[in-house]
Scaffold this active site. Structure first.
Site, PDB file in Angstrom:
ATOM      1  N   GLU A 211      -5.095 -17.484  35.925  1.00 47.22           N
ATOM      2  CA  GLU A 211      -4.729 -16.369  35.040  1.00 47.22           C
ATOM      3  C   GLU A 211      -4.124 -16.886  33.747  1.00 47.22           C
ATOM      4  OE1 GLU A 211      -2.395 -14.277  38.025  1.00 47.22           O
ATOM      5  OE2 GLU A 211      -0.626 -15.409  37.432  1.00 47.22           O
TER       6      GLU A 211
ATOM      7  N   GLY B   7      -3.423 -17.070  29.825  1.00 48.72           N
ATOM      8  CA  GLY B   7      -3.332 -16.219  28.651  1.00 48.72           C
ATOM      9  C   GLY B   7      -3.462 -17.082  27.407  1.00 48.72           C
TER      10      GLY B   7
ATOM     11  N   ARG C  69       8.082 -16.366  18.501  1.00 47.31           N
ATOM     12  CA  ARG C  69       8.213 -17.653  19.197  1.00 47.31           C
ATOM     13  C   ARG C  69       9.109 -18.656  18.472  1.00 47.31           C
ATOM     14  NH1 ARG C  69       4.594 -20.747  20.169  1.00 47.31           N
ATOM     15  NH2 ARG C  69       5.165 -21.298  22.284  1.00 47.31           N
TER      16      ARG C  69
ATOM     17  N   CYS D 247      17.872  -9.684   9.069  1.00 47.58           N
ATOM     18  CA  CYS D 247      19.258 -10.119   8.914  1.00 47.58           C
ATOM     19  C   CYS D 247      19.653 -10.856  10.186  1.00 47.58           C
ATOM     20  CB  CYS D 247      20.165  -8.922   8.674  1.00 47.58           C
ATOM     21  SG  CYS D 247      19.713  -8.079   7.179  1.00 47.58           S
TER      22      CYS D 247
HETATM   23  C1  PLP Z   1       2.769 -14.988  31.511  1.00 43.90           C
HETATM   24  C2  PLP Z   1       1.973 -15.125  32.736  1.00 43.90           C
HETATM   25  C3  PLP Z   1       0.682 -15.688  32.687  1.00 43.90           C
HETATM   26  C4  PLP Z   1       0.072 -16.252  31.443  1.00 43.90           C
HETATM   27  O1  PLP Z   1       0.770 -17.331  30.960  1.00 43.90           O
HETATM   28  P1  PLP Z   1       0.110 -18.287  29.839  1.00 43.90           P
HETATM   29  O2  PLP Z   1       1.203 -19.262  29.574  1.00 43.90           O
HETATM   30  O3  PLP Z   1      -0.152 -17.391  28.671  1.00 43.90           O
HETATM   31  O4  PLP Z   1      -1.109 -18.863  30.406  1.00 43.90           O
HETATM   32  C5  PLP Z   1      -0.037 -15.741  33.859  1.00 43.90           C
HETATM   33  N1  PLP Z   1       0.463 -15.259  35.006  1.00 43.90           N
HETATM   34  C6  PLP Z   1       1.689 -14.720  35.099  1.00 43.90           C
HETATM   35  C7  PLP Z   1       2.155 -14.222  36.403  1.00 43.90           C
HETATM   36  C8  PLP Z   1       2.477 -14.632  33.965  1.00 43.90           C
HETATM   37  O5  PLP Z   1       3.700 -14.095  34.053  1.00 43.90           O
END
Ligand code: PLP
Length: 427
Positions: free
Chosen positions: A271, A273, A309, A340
């Site tokens: 998973e 991102g 970030r 600010c």
């Molecule tokens: C945030 C998160 C991701 C994605 O994280 P990346 O660093 O963007 O790959 C995947 N799984 C869970 C459970 C998350 O909380």
């Protein structure tokens, strides 16, 4: 890391036109780059049938992007009601969605089970009685505690709030089975923005060992093992990209060995991102002020509300100035937004070309956890999002927030509670 040459070569010639048409600031994402990264991931794991990426919606929760993920055959990793609804709007149902929530409220589980459901990936044994009905397929997030060390963004597992502890894991699967679950998944997510591929191979190894252990204790066979997200991207020019092929090779070998020993193989899920979209976005902003005090400052028209970030993690984001090369280095500056809040800086003491008011700056690698982390502190509004299509057209995929949006939550029926004690005083 500067954006890819391919993205730059397609964006650069039309940047001025885009700025003129849409106005700054905006994030712009690269459809071709996202598709290439997605295809590379699919190719890397082609030896494992059943491999599936569940895109972590929180990284870039925009339907324009999620459609591309769905096109690639990916599912969605969600952890809130809004993310579930976004995924379902795109037609995702059932095992297209992994619901990896934590500290979950009972009504979130009701929504997760409704409208075609999803795969529940539970964070704790105490959540089992909170789901109204045990589904046939259930997964749990594992926290190895002192057995593993994490990395700096996510922290050590022993200090992390996520997952079922090693000691509770057998009881957890047993409880789920006793309530009628017949198919099982196992998940862990231990790192964030990790560039060393070996860490992910170790996580896969750890999860396969846990699967063996649970199988020995309970006779449970695992449908899938989910190694989580956390693959890194090279934000700094000197960072080495994660070696995807080596990672896939190492993990594939582990799964094939597992099959040799046990006669079956769980499916591999992931998973990611950041890895999918992080490098395929830039925040485009205009220089609007110069300031020369103890340091030199360049004020831009975006703030941390568009990209948090640097302010919260001290994260590095590469910056380039449209039409100016680094050879024209004019010395060190801080690139700042208007909040600010002194952390509202996109770069601190960075060597950049000479920047004039009106110059366009590209802040790189904002395609994940960028716009999505935005907020409204100081009444600052979040910018629009654009998508550079593979056919070179540019589509607005989210408008900028307006003052009306900001005031929307101040629009409500007046309500006042007179506590009983106050009423008695009045009588
Ligand atoms: C945030 C998160 C991701 C994605 O994280 P990346 O660093 O963007 O790959 C995947 N799984 C869970 C459970 C998350 O909380």
């Amino acid at each position: 890391m500067p954006m890819s040459d391919s993205f730059e070569n397609r964006l650069h010639p039309i940047l001025e036109e885009i700025v003129e048409h849409f106005g700054t600031p905006f994030h712009i994402y690269d459809e071709s780059g996202i598709r290439e990264t997605g295809q590379a991931l699919i190719n890397a794991f082609s030896k494992l049938s059943g491999f599936r990426e569940y895109f972590a919606v929180k990284a870039l929760p925009n339907p324009g992007i999620l459609k591309v993920m769905r096109d690639l055959g990916f599912g969605f990793d969600c952890s809130s009601v809004a993310e579930l609804l976004l995924s379902r709007q795109l037609g995702a149902r059932g095992d297209d969605i992994m619901f990896t929530s934590n500290n979950t409220a009972a009504d979130e589980f009701i929504l997760a089970a409704a409208d075609g459901g999803c795969i529940l990936n539970l964070d704790d044994i105490s959540l089992i009685p909170k789901i109204s009905e045990m589904p046939e397929l259930i997964s749990f997030r594992y926290n190895p505690g002192p057995r593993r060390s994490g990395n700096s963004i996510i922290g050590n597992p022993i200090e992390s709030k996520y997952g079922v502890s090693h000691e509770q894991l057998v009881d957890t699967y047993k409880a789920a089975r006793d309530l009628g679950a017949t198919r099982f998944g196992l998940h862990a997510m231990l790192v964030s923005n990790e560039l060393n591929y070996e860490y992910m191979v170790e996580t896969a190894n750890m999860l396969l060992e846990v699967a063996e252990w649970i199988n020995a204790e309970l006779g449970i066979v695992f449908d899938f093992v989910n190694i989580g997200g956390g693959l890194g991207i090279p934000y700094r020019p000197e960072d080495k990209p994660l070696d995807l092929d080596k990672m896939a090779e190492g993990i594939t070998t582990l799964f094939i060995d597992f099959q040799k020993r046990y006669g079956y193989m769980p499916k591999l899920y992931m998973e990611s991102g950041r890895y999918m979209t992080g490098a395929h976005g830039v925040l485009v902003t205009k220089a609007i002020n110069h300031k020369d005090i103890y340091r030199k400052y360049i004020g831009v028209d975006a703030s941390a509300s568009a990209l948090m970030r640097p302010a919260i993690y001290g994260a590095y984001h590469h910056i380039t100035v449209a039409g100016k090369s680094m050879e024209q280095n004019a010395g060190r500056v801080d690139v700042v937004g208007p909040l600010c809040e002194n952390n509202d800086k996109f770069a601190i003491q960075r060597s950049l070309p000479d920047i004039q008011i009106g110059d366009i700056l590209c802040i790189h690698d904002t395609g994940a956890h960028g716009h999505a982390m935005g907020f409204n502190y100081n009444g600052r509004l979040r910018p629009k999002e654009l998508l550079l299509r593979s056919d070179a057209s540019v589509e607005l995929i989210r408008r900028e927030e307006t003052i009306e949006d900001y005031f929307a939550t101040l629009n409500f029926e007046p309500q006042t509670l007179i506590p009983e004690t106050l009423k008695r005083l009045a009588n």
